[in-house]
Enzyme design. Structure first.
Site, PDB file in Angstrom:
ATOM      1  N   ASN A  49      -3.551  -9.586   0.967  1.00 47.25           N
ATOM      2  CA  ASN A  49      -3.181  -8.430   0.059  1.00 47.25           C
ATOM      3  C   ASN A  49      -3.832  -8.345  -0.900  1.00 47.25           C
ATOM      4  OD1 ASN A  49      -1.393  -6.546  -1.145  1.00 47.25           O
ATOM      5  ND2 ASN A  49       0.154  -7.119  -0.594  1.00 47.25           N
TER       6      ASN A  49
ATOM      7  N   LYS B 140      -3.030  -6.479  -3.414  1.00 47.58           N
ATOM      8  CA  LYS B 140      -2.107  -6.197  -3.753  1.00 47.58           C
ATOM      9  C   LYS B 140      -2.470  -5.663  -5.430  1.00 47.58           C
ATOM     10  CE  LYS B 140       1.788  -9.605  -2.866  1.00 47.58           C
ATOM     11  NZ  LYS B 140       2.277 -11.360  -3.540  1.00 47.58           N
TER      12      LYS B 140
ATOM     13  N   HIS C 272       6.956  -4.076   1.600  1.00 44.79           N
ATOM     14  CA  HIS C 272       7.781  -5.045   1.060  1.00 44.79           C
ATOM     15  C   HIS C 272       7.940  -5.771  -0.309  1.00 44.79           C
ATOM     16  CE1 HIS C 272       4.978  -7.901  -1.901  1.00 44.79           C
ATOM     17  NE2 HIS C 272       4.712  -8.083  -0.742  1.00 44.79           N
TER      18      HIS C 272
ATOM     19  N   GLU D  42       8.990 -13.403   4.942  1.00 45.22           N
ATOM     20  CA  GLU D  42       9.055 -13.196   3.346  1.00 45.22           C
ATOM     21  C   GLU D  42       9.734 -13.508   1.937  1.00 45.22           C
ATOM     22  OE1 GLU D  42       5.898 -10.462   2.112  1.00 45.22           O
ATOM     23  OE2 GLU D  42       4.311 -12.254   1.960  1.00 45.22           O
TER      24      GLU D  42
ATOM     25  N   ILE E 137       6.651 -16.075  -3.088  1.00 45.14           N
ATOM     26  CA  ILE E 137       5.768 -15.237  -4.026  1.00 45.14           C
ATOM     27  C   ILE E 137       4.934 -16.058  -4.448  1.00 45.14           C
ATOM     28  CG2 ILE E 137       4.930 -13.015  -3.697  1.00 45.14           C
ATOM     29  CD1 ILE E 137       6.886 -11.831  -2.128  1.00 45.14           C
TER      30      ILE E 137
ATOM     31  N   GLY F 270       2.859 -18.200  -0.587  1.00 43.11           N
ATOM     32  CA  GLY F 270       3.378 -19.557  -0.936  1.00 43.11           C
ATOM     33  C   GLY F 270       1.985 -19.295  -0.102  1.00 43.11           C
TER      34      GLY F 270
ATOM     35  N   ALA G   1      -2.070 -13.086  -0.323  1.00 40.47           N
ATOM     36  CA  ALA G   1      -2.435 -12.385  -1.121  1.00 40.47           C
ATOM     37  C   ALA G   1      -2.627 -13.649  -2.514  1.00 40.47           C
ATOM     38  CB  ALA G   1      -1.653 -12.318  -1.891  1.00 40.47           C
ATOM     39  N   SER G   2      -2.444 -14.192  -3.029  1.00 34.03           N
ATOM     40  CA  SER G   2      -2.680 -15.239  -4.038  1.00 34.03           C
ATOM     41  C   SER G   2      -4.538 -15.942  -3.934  1.00 34.03           C
ATOM     42  CB  SER G   2      -2.002 -15.574  -5.522  1.00 34.03           C
ATOM     43  OG  SER G   2      -1.345 -16.121  -4.691  1.00 34.03           O
TER      44      SER G   2
HETATM   45  O1  LIG Z   1       1.383  -9.541   1.041  1.00 28.59           O
HETATM   46  C1  LIG Z   1       1.386 -11.262   0.287  1.00 28.59           C
HETATM   47  C2  LIG Z   1       2.899 -11.641   0.016  1.00 28.59           C
HETATM   48  O2  LIG Z   1       3.590 -11.387  -1.358  1.00 28.59           O
HETATM   49  C3  LIG Z   1       2.757 -13.489  -0.850  1.00 28.59           C
HETATM   50  O3  LIG Z   1       1.884 -13.483  -1.438  1.00 28.59           O
HETATM   51  P1  LIG Z   1       1.150 -15.066  -1.915  1.00 28.59           P
HETATM   52  O4  LIG Z   1       0.309 -15.055  -1.056  1.00 28.59           O
HETATM   53  O5  LIG Z   1       0.336 -14.536  -3.347  1.00 28.59           O
HETATM   54  O6  LIG Z   1       2.660 -15.638  -2.489  1.00 28.59           O
END
Ligand SMILES: O=C[C@H](O)COP(=O)(O)O
Length: 215
Positions: free
Chosen positions: A6, A8, A89, A137, A142, A176, A197-198
């Site tokens: 993702n 974002k 989400h 999630e 997150i 995470g 994502a991050s």
């Molecule tokens: O869509 C992805 C989730 O919100 C996880 O985000 P993250 O991998 O930055 O913790």
């Protein structure tokens, strides 16, 4: 195993950078045989899909054509090259009726649906609407780099158990997750894929980050 990345609204996942991450994801999928998809912002979706990577929307609205200013029409997303969409989400939360409407509108244009939920109870509730997958999630994890598979493994096992009581909907997990070990733990707990994502978008090398996650 399914890795859904993702983007974002991270700067490193926007515009030309989104295309670069998409190209890396496409190459990782080709090299490893693991299913990898990318979810860019709607404005970048066509450019991302044109790289050949499997492309998801970050969300669509349960609407038809008409006067819905600012909404995201599932048909427009499909025509832009997406094959699926995230829904609900935690950063784009819907009410239950909105999830149901969006699921139906997505199905009408053959978009695969991954519905997000905070916890096992919500996961079981959205599973009753029969999405293609549920992604649990915990919002508090997150972006923290503390993976749900280690911080609270029961969230995954309880979600898998409760969803299985409702339907055979596959369970993904996210929040995470940043390493292959995190993914391995999640799969051992019963998840069939992960949302990240991050750990990918903000890494020095999204390609290396994705290779670590899937191998
Ligand atoms: O869509 C992805 C989730 O919100 C996880 O985000 P993250 O991998 O930055 O913790």
């Amino acid at each position: 195993m399914f890795l859904l990345v993702n983007l974002k609204t991270y700067e490193a996942g926007t515009g030309d950078a989104a295309v670069r991450v998409a190209e890396a994801a496409r190459d990782v999928a080709d090299e490893t045989g693991v299913r990898v998809a990318v979810a860019p912002q709607a404005v970048d979706l066509r450019a991302v899909a044109e790289t050949g990577v499997e492309t998801f929307a970050q969300g669509v609205d349960g609407i038809g054509y008409g006067s819905s200013t600012g909404a995201i029409h599932p048909g427009a997303i499909a025509r832009a090259g997406a094959t699926g969409t995230l829904l609900n989400h935690s950063e784009r939360r819907l009410r239950l009726a909105g999830i149901d409407d969006a699921l139906n509108a997505a199905r009408d244009v053959s978009l695969e649906t991954v519905v997000c939920a905070n916890n096992p109870a919500q996961s079981a509730a959205v599973a009753a609407l029969e999405p293609d997958a549920v992604a649990v999630e915990p919002p508090e994890l997150i972006g923290t780099g503390t993976p749900v598979s280690k911080a609270d493994p029961d969230i995954i096992t309880d979600t898998v158990d409760r969803v299985s009581e409702v339907s055979d909907t596959p369970v993904l997990c996210g929040a995470g997750i940043t390493s292959g070990d995190d993914v391995e733990s999640a799969l051992e707990l019963g998840a069939e894929g992960v949302l990240v994502a991050s750990g990918v978008v903000k890494s020095e090398s999204p390609r290396d980050a994705m290779l670590d996650l899937v191998t």
